[in-house]
Design a protein around this motif. Structure first.
Motif, PDB file in Angstrom:
ATOM      1  N   GLU A 105       0.862  -1.286  -0.289  1.00 23.64           N
ATOM      2  CA  GLU A 105      -0.071   0.119  -0.105  1.00 23.64           C
ATOM      3  C   GLU A 105       0.728   1.172  -0.096  1.00 23.64           C
ATOM      4  O   GLU A 105       0.405   2.252   0.548  1.00 23.64           O
ATOM      5  N   GLN A 106       2.099   0.975  -0.549  1.00 20.15           N
ATOM      6  CA  GLN A 106       2.945   2.270  -0.905  1.00 20.15           C
ATOM      7  C   GLN A 106       3.341   2.342  -2.126  1.00 20.15           C
ATOM      8  O   GLN A 106       4.180   2.628  -2.869  1.00 20.15           O
ATOM      9  N   CYS A 107       2.193   2.245  -3.148  1.00 20.78           N
ATOM     10  CA  CYS A 107       2.313   2.007  -4.663  1.00 20.78           C
ATOM     11  C   CYS A 107       3.007   3.380  -5.100  1.00 20.78           C
ATOM     12  O   CYS A 107       3.838   3.086  -6.046  1.00 20.78           O
ATOM     13  N   GLY A 108       2.662   4.475  -4.773  1.00 21.19           N
ATOM     14  CA  GLY A 108       3.378   5.929  -5.333  1.00 21.19           C
ATOM     15  C   GLY A 108       5.048   5.644  -5.063  1.00 21.19           C
ATOM     16  O   GLY A 108       5.809   5.929  -6.029  1.00 21.19           O
ATOM     17  N   ILE A 109       5.415   5.147  -3.903  1.00 21.00           N
ATOM     18  CA  ILE A 109       6.649   5.252  -3.699  1.00 21.00           C
ATOM     19  C   ILE A 109       7.403   4.138  -4.599  1.00 21.00           C
ATOM     20  O   ILE A 109       8.398   4.191  -4.940  1.00 21.00           O
ATOM     21  N   TYR A 148       6.632   2.685  -6.909  1.00 21.74           N
ATOM     22  CA  TYR A 148       6.713   3.081  -8.587  1.00 21.74           C
ATOM     23  C   TYR A 148       8.225   3.982  -8.823  1.00 21.74           C
ATOM     24  O   TYR A 148       8.523   3.862  -9.681  1.00 21.74           O
ATOM     25  N   ARG A 149       8.413   4.862  -7.731  1.00 26.69           N
ATOM     26  CA  ARG A 149       9.485   5.538  -7.908  1.00 26.69           C
ATOM     27  C   ARG A 149      10.773   5.055  -7.581  1.00 26.69           C
ATOM     28  O   ARG A 149      11.726   5.613  -7.820  1.00 26.69           O
TER      29      ARG A 149
END
Lengths: 71, 513
Positions: free
Chosen positions: A34-38, A40-41
């Protein structure tokens, strides 16, 4: 010693997974943290519930294990 | 005939007194008088199981009648899907969607809302990419909902928890919360559309889904704690409650349970408005009403919170289903026949006299409702793509693990992000993709590409849910004959659906075919 290093399967490659499997600290892989934004980066781990990120998994893991050895 | 299909996301069936006096992990009952009233009126299905999980895979089962998790994860409807709203429109039925389920409009989904004659989208739940102000939401609210080290208001990253406090910043009063809006719009729509001869109304409430942010009186309904205490979470991470990111103290877990319960009571109150509207319009004689959920939500069950990571216990997979059909013999009765989420597709088409195509995995429940039969299906398959595959015969549940070192494969006309839990970031091209024509339910070629397997359970789990409904005692190692029988049932079920050959390898089932 950390109780557990958690990592997202999407965030690591096979080589890092092998390093995690081989290290003497308990690890837990999750299909999504549930840390998809991080995720992804950039590389990240969660150590005993605490989020840690950095330029590479290898350097992050070295730091975690080094801190563990000094403790 | 009209059909009203209502999904209440993440609704554990043991919240409902129809199924259990109180939720298994809690020592108090949850007040849901309207759902209870509807259950008394409708036919209650006692052995209903989810199929493909989590959110969007469940919806593809309802929309297309395909048990997708053997082939692909969370993703769009496929061009070869015979979509429910399309088929109904072709039979001159008005179709309408009312939802706050933002996943329909997000990366990873496509094609679910476009076919409806009309849709209402209540904005703002969870990570819905809606409001961009206030840039810095109220500090106390942020402390309650997020960790600034991962979800900072200065970050424009995807999937930033700060989205929710921005979206919710102007919520003022219960009626502006999500379920109240969804069910109010539903009641209004039913009231205003009485000139249409036949309609299909699909109401998809994202509540009870987290964040478990509820107004008073619900926030304090089931707890003595201060709901504003920043140490008490309303948006727990999924996982083990005894370690890591998802760790919860006993006090925190009790608070999460209380907010989930409060939200269930709030949802129930506003669902009651829909029942009132059906009463006032004297619509029960011409309207089929279906109430269900996509999956449950672990609230400490077996040491887990949330979904996705734990074995597929019944707290997640054994879902509620109430069906009222004006002509049903079994209104007001209970049915213990095994049924599956995918069956709703054929049931709705059958109720509207629309033929069901042979290739789908869905079987109409109308014969059960009309008391033409007492049995329905021998097995129900359920699970997430890329991990365990699970089967039940209605008495035993058998959860079969995969080998995490053997890849799984995705089959789709799109190069979707192959992630079991959903993917909320831009897609990446699949360099290893090849064309494949093996899908048993279409002649169209699809992309085939690999993904990682992962384990929800490391060893087979077998439970006798008649004598052990809490699934506390794994009898897989004790009863080898029964284990073999359920494993054979799993293989038979996969073969009858034409599951990809690669599934057997990653599940270690090749030798049992």
């Amino acid at each position: 010693m950390p109780a557990v290093i958690e990592y997202c399967l999407r965030n690591v490659d096979e080589e890092i997974e092998q390093s995690l499997d081989a290290c003497h600290v308990p690890t837990r892989s999750l299909a999504c943290m549930e840390q998809c934004g991080i995720c992804y980066r950039e590389p990240f781990f969660v150590v005993d519930g605490e989020f840690v990120d950095g330029s590479s998994h290898a350097s992050l893991l070295d730091e975690i294990l080094e801190r563990n050895d000094q403790a | 005939m009209n059909v009203l299909l209502v999904s209440i996301d993440s609704l554990r069936r043991d919240v409902l007194s129809t199924y259990r006096d109180r939720p298994a992990p809690m020592d108090y009952a949850v007040d849901t008088p309207n759902l209870d009233h509807f259950a008394e009126k409708a036919c209650v299905f006692d052995t209903h199981y989810a199929g493909s999980l989590p959110c969007m895979p469940a919806r593809r089962e309802w929309f297309a009648g395909i048990q997708e998790f053997l082939w692909r994860p969370w993703g769009p409807l496929e061009p070869f899907d015979q979509e429910l709203p399309v088929l109904l429109r072709e039979s001159d039925t008005l179709t309408k969607l009312i939802t706050d389920h933002y996943h329909y409009f997000q990366y990873g989904s496509n094609g679910y809302y476009e076919a409806f004659n009309g849709f209402d989208f209540v904005r703002g739940h969870e990570y819905d990419a809606w409001r961009t102000t206030p840039r810095y939401p109220d500090e106390a609210v942020m402390n309650k909902l997020l960790d600034k080290r991962t979800d900072h208001p200065d970050s424009v990253q995807f999937v930033n928890r700060v989205q929710y406090p921005r979206n919710a910043a102007e919520l003022d009063g219960e009626e502006e919360f999500f379920a109240p809006q969804v069910f109010s719009k539903t009641a209004d729509w039913i009231d205003e559309n009485d000139e249409w001869d036949e309609w299909f109304l699909y109401v998809d409430s994202f509540d009870i889904h987290e964040p478990f942010h509820v107004p008073e009186p619900y926030a304090s309904r089931y707890t003595e704690e201060d709901p504003d205490d920043p140490d008490l979470p309303v948006w727990p991470y999924y996982g083990r409650i005894d370690e890591g990111q998802s760790h919860l103290t006993d006090r925190q877990l009790a608070f999460v349970q209380s907010q989930y319960a409060g939200k269930a009571t709030m949802v129930d109150r506003w669902f009651g408005r829909v029942l009132d509207t059906l009463d006032a319009g004297d619509l029960w004689d011409e309207t089929m009403v279906i109430l269900t959920s996509d999956h449950g939500f672990c609230l400490g069950d077996h040491g887990w919170v949330g979904k996705n990571h734990s074995p597929m216990y019944d707290a997640l997979a054994n879902t509620p289903l109430f069906v009222w059909h004006p002509g049903a013999e079994r209104n007001g009765e209970r049915v213990d026949a095994l049924t599956s989420a995918v069956d709703l597709y054929a049931t709705i088409l059958d109720a509207m006299d629309v033929p069901v195509l042979d290739h789908v995995h869905s079987r109409s429940l109308l014969p059960l409702l009309m008391a033409d039969t007492d049995t329905h299906r021998r097995w129900a398959l359920y699970g997430y793509w890329g991990t365990s595959v699970n089967v039940t015969d209605g008495e035993y549940t058998y959860l079969h693990p995969c080998d995490p070192d053997v890849p799984t494969y995705c089959y789709s006309t799109t190069m979707m992000n192959a992630d079991a839990m959903g993917s909320f970031v831009p897609r990446t091209a699949k360099d290893d993709a090849t064309a494949d024509t093996s899908l048993p339910y279409t002649d169209a070629p699809v992309w085939q590409f690999s993904g990682k397997s992962h384990q929800q359970n490391e060893r087979p789990l077998l439970f006798d849910t008649d004598v052990d409904p809490g699934q506390e005692r794994n009898i897989a190692g004790e009863d080898t004959e029964l284990t073999a029988r359920m494993r054979t049932m799993l293989v038979d079920a996969m073969e009858s659906l034409g599951a990809p050959a690669q599934q057997y390898e990653r599940l270690g089932l090749d030798q049992f075919r």
